[in-house]
Motif scaffolding. Structure first.
Motif, PDB file in Angstrom:
ATOM      1  N   VAL A 141       0.919  -1.012   0.079  1.00 30.18           N
ATOM      2  CA  VAL A 141       0.175   0.140  -0.101  1.00 30.18           C
ATOM      3  C   VAL A 141       1.020   1.181   0.049  1.00 30.18           C
ATOM      4  N   PRO A 142       0.470   2.250  -0.852  1.00 33.90           N
ATOM      5  CA  PRO A 142       1.359   3.429  -0.797  1.00 33.90           C
ATOM      6  C   PRO A 142       1.189   4.218   0.635  1.00 33.90           C
ATOM      7  N   TRP A 143       2.379   4.434   1.300  1.00 30.82           N
ATOM      8  CA  TRP A 143       1.909   5.306   2.414  1.00 30.82           C
ATOM      9  C   TRP A 143       1.592   6.736   2.238  1.00 30.82           C
ATOM     10  N   TYR A 144       2.393   7.269   0.985  1.00 29.66           N
ATOM     11  CA  TYR A 144       2.136   8.432   0.878  1.00 29.66           C
ATOM     12  C   TYR A 144       1.896   8.995  -0.680  1.00 29.66           C
ATOM     13  N   CYS A 145       1.108   9.917  -0.857  1.00 30.50           N
ATOM     14  CA  CYS A 145       0.586  10.146  -2.184  1.00 30.50           C
ATOM     15  C   CYS A 145       0.539  11.883  -2.383  1.00 30.50           C
ATOM     16  N   LEU A 146       1.521  12.225  -3.284  1.00 30.85           N
ATOM     17  CA  LEU A 146       1.642  13.696  -3.776  1.00 30.85           C
ATOM     18  C   LEU A 146       0.497  13.872  -4.939  1.00 30.85           C
ATOM     19  N   TRP A 147      -0.359  14.584  -4.628  1.00 27.10           N
ATOM     20  CA  TRP A 147      -1.580  14.944  -6.075  1.00 27.10           C
ATOM     21  C   TRP A 147      -1.317  16.317  -6.369  1.00 27.10           C
ATOM     22  N   GLU A 148      -0.806  16.317  -7.380  1.00 26.87           N
ATOM     23  CA  GLU A 148      -0.725  17.842  -8.146  1.00 26.87           C
ATOM     24  C   GLU A 148      -1.966  17.983  -8.867  1.00 26.87           C
ATOM     25  N   ILE A 149      -2.676  18.764  -8.000  1.00 31.34           N
ATOM     26  CA  ILE A 149      -4.158  18.842  -8.377  1.00 31.34           C
ATOM     27  C   ILE A 149      -4.672  20.045  -9.640  1.00 31.34           C
ATOM     28  N   CYS A 150      -3.464  20.704  -9.777  1.00 32.05           N
ATOM     29  CA  CYS A 150      -3.485  21.658 -11.036  1.00 32.05           C
ATOM     30  C   CYS A 150      -2.076  21.875 -11.062  1.00 32.05           C
ATOM     31  N   SER A 199      -2.576  23.576 -16.657  1.00 31.65           N
ATOM     32  CA  SER A 199      -3.774  22.673 -16.337  1.00 31.65           C
ATOM     33  C   SER A 199      -4.354  23.239 -15.187  1.00 31.65           C
ATOM     34  N   VAL A 200      -5.676  23.200 -15.262  1.00 34.49           N
ATOM     35  CA  VAL A 200      -6.667  23.360 -14.154  1.00 34.49           C
ATOM     36  C   VAL A 200      -7.094  22.147 -13.491  1.00 34.49           C
ATOM     37  N   LEU A 250      -1.599  17.441  -0.954  1.00 36.27           N
ATOM     38  CA  LEU A 250      -2.188  18.503  -2.252  1.00 36.27           C
ATOM     39  C   LEU A 250      -1.366  19.625  -2.581  1.00 36.27           C
ATOM     40  N   LEU A 251      -1.091  19.910  -3.925  1.00 37.40           N
ATOM     41  CA  LEU A 251      -0.270  21.095  -4.363  1.00 37.40           C
ATOM     42  C   LEU A 251      -0.573  21.204  -5.894  1.00 37.40           C
ATOM     43  N   SER A 306       5.861   5.850  -1.959  1.00 34.97           N
ATOM     44  CA  SER A 306       5.274   6.952  -2.347  1.00 34.97           C
ATOM     45  C   SER A 306       4.754   7.033  -3.889  1.00 34.97           C
ATOM     46  N   VAL A 307       3.776   7.902  -3.963  1.00 38.10           N
ATOM     47  CA  VAL A 307       3.188   7.824  -5.646  1.00 38.10           C
ATOM     48  C   VAL A 307       2.852   9.321  -5.881  1.00 38.10           C
ATOM     49  N   VAL A 308       2.939   9.429  -7.147  1.00 38.02           N
ATOM     50  CA  VAL A 308       2.424  11.024  -7.363  1.00 38.02           C
ATOM     51  C   VAL A 308       1.238  10.768  -8.555  1.00 38.02           C
ATOM     52  N   ILE A 309       0.230  11.599  -8.175  1.00 36.44           N
ATOM     53  CA  ILE A 309      -0.950  11.693  -9.170  1.00 36.44           C
ATOM     54  C   ILE A 309      -0.787  12.958  -9.752  1.00 36.44           C
TER      55      ILE A 309
END
Length: 479
Positions: free
Chosen positions: A201-210, A227-228, A252-253, A426-429
């Motif tokens: 399971v990824p412990w940590y997620c970095l989500w580039e929300i825009c 990108s929005v 979230l960033l 960790s993973v990035v969206i």
């Protein structure tokens, strides 16, 4: 055989292919590998099962992974009044999963003013946690611990789990004066984090929300600023996938995430499911009203980005007046009631000369937490920046200085991870809804969340990560 031999709790049991495992003596480093059949016998640990391990039992003993039981080592504790107690997990903010039955990861995501507890339980601690899941009584757990490890220290560890908010508190146990624990039940999380090739399971997620942003930082690693991000409905679907995948912690960033008017709704969805949420911002858009709105949504933690600790360096990267706006953002975040307010400091070859100012800067601004990010010469702006990434020797110096500060100024929490966690834990969206292991390498993705679940894409990252020698960016000190 189970009557005469017990497990050494100071062993790390890591997963291997097809259900096998690797057992490591944490003190000596000696290792024994078990195939899937042997691993299943190891986990069951009773006389019939142990007979099936006879072919490797001498290796287990030689590596001190199995010991002859000493019946006088730790007599059973007397606490009959608590034996009928059935421990209960506290609430939705307690999240856990098992890498192996003898290696369990726990995270408490309640809003806390200090670092939220992340525990990696070894064989003894995992036994207790599995018993909680199985709704066993204290008497049953104590009997199993005595049989498997030859020690009865269930109650002191349950007391610790209650104090950390993992278990519902029971006054009789919390108030009990119990003997000091001697058996190792948990390991430092970073130690295990970098031993895992690819966590279940990824412990940590970095989500580039825009990627939309009101700044053009010279150090920025993004490949575009247009990108929005996903629609509000799509963002909620992604949040649901994060929850379903069991991720503990989301940052979230952007770009600048505060350009999203649905940001609070996304945060609320994640928090209502017990996910810890942090926001990273440049501070330009962080008014008092917005800070209060974020706090109401349940945001755990906010970090304001700094590219220097004085206007000279920060404004050189982000534009005139950016330093003052970032300082204002720290004030507004605290006034707005966000539980934890910190900074993220990006260090490069030029601004590293200011690093020694960090403790005084943090005290001056009433900040206890700082995450250190190392500049990578990538992205639309970063690849053309005048500054360079820090050399390995300089990074080692940073670690040494941080360790000194931990001793001389222990109330400050200054963090620089000792190695790369990309694809490991960790993973990035991305704003394009594509999943990738590394925030700095946009070309290497493993698929889109519009086409597959986050869980299935995470499972495929291991193959991508370890089959490509040039992946992700080779710029971290340790892989």
């Amino acid at each position: 055989m189970s009557i005469n031999f017990v497990k050494n709790p100071n062993s790390i049991v890591l997963p291997e292919s097809l259900g096998g495992c690797c057992i490591i003596n944490r003190s000596s480093g000696k290792t024994v590998h078990l195939n899937p059949f042997q691993a299943s016998l190891w986990y069951d640990w009773h006389s019939d099962c142990l007979a099936g391990l006879s072919s490797i039992f001498s290796n287990l003993i030689a590596c001190d992974l199995v010991r002859e039981k000493n019946c006088n080592a730790n007599p059973r504790m007397e606490s009959i009044q608590l034996d009928s107690l059935q421990p209960v997990m506290r609430d939705k903010y307690v999240r856990s999963y098992s890498e192996t039955p003898d290696l369990t990861i726990l995270f408490n995501t309640q809003s806390m003013l200090q670092n939220n507890p992340l525990l990696v339980l070894g064989p003894y601690g995992s036994l207790i946690w599995r018993g909680v899941y199985a709704q066993k009584t204290v008497a049953e757990l104590r009997g199993e611990a005595q049989s498997i490890f030859g020690n009865d220290e269930v109650l002191p560890f349950m007391q610790r789990l209650m104090n950390l908010g993992f278990l519902t508190s029971v006054r009789d146990l919390i108030d009990s004066r119990l003997p000091t624990e001697k058996v190792i039940k948990e390991f430092p999380a970073p130690e295990i984090q970098f031993m895992l090739k690819h966590s279940k399971v990824p412990w940590y997620c970095l989500w580039e929300i825009c990627t939309k942003c009101d700044s053009r930082c010279k150090i920025c690693y993004l490949s575009d600023f247009d990108s929005v991000g996903p629609t509000s409905n799509a963002a909620q679907r992604i949040a649901a996938q994060i929850i379903e995948a069991g991720i503990f912690y989301v940052t979230l960033l952007g770009g600048e995430a505060l350009h999203r008017h649905d940001l609070e709704a996304i945060i609320a969805t994640l928090r209502n499911a017990g996910v810890f949420v942090k926001l990273i911002t440049n501070g330009f858009q962080l008014s008092l009203a917005r800070s209060k709105s974020l706090a109401t949504a349940g945001l755990n933690h906010i970090e304001v980005s700094f590219d220097g600790l004085t206007p000279q360096f920060h404004d050189n990267s982000r534009g005139s007046g950016a330093f003052i706006e970032a300082e204002k953002a720290l004030i507004q975040a605290k006034r707005g009631g966000i539980p934890r307010v910190g900074i993220v400091l990006t260090l490069d070859s030029k601004n590293a000369s200011e690093f020694h100012l960090l403790p005084s800067f943090m005290h001056e601004h009433g900040i206890r937490e700082c995450y250190i990010s190392l500049f990578k010469k990538v992205g639309m702006s970063g690849s053309n920046a005048q500054m360079d990434s820090l050399a390995s020797e300089a990074i080692i110096s940073l670690y040494r200085q941080i360790q000194i500060w931990h001793s001389t100024d222990p109330e400050l929490l200054i963090t620089l991870l000792p190695a790369c966690t990309c694809g490991r834990t960790s993973v990035v969206i991305g704003a394009d809804q594509r999943l990738r292991p590394c925030p700095f390498v946009h070309a290497k993705t493993v698929g889109s969340l519009e086409e597959a679940s986050l869980s299935s894409l995470w499972a495929s990252i291991g193959d991508v990560l370890y089959s490509d020698e040039n992946f992700p960016c080779q710029s971290c000190l340790v892989r």
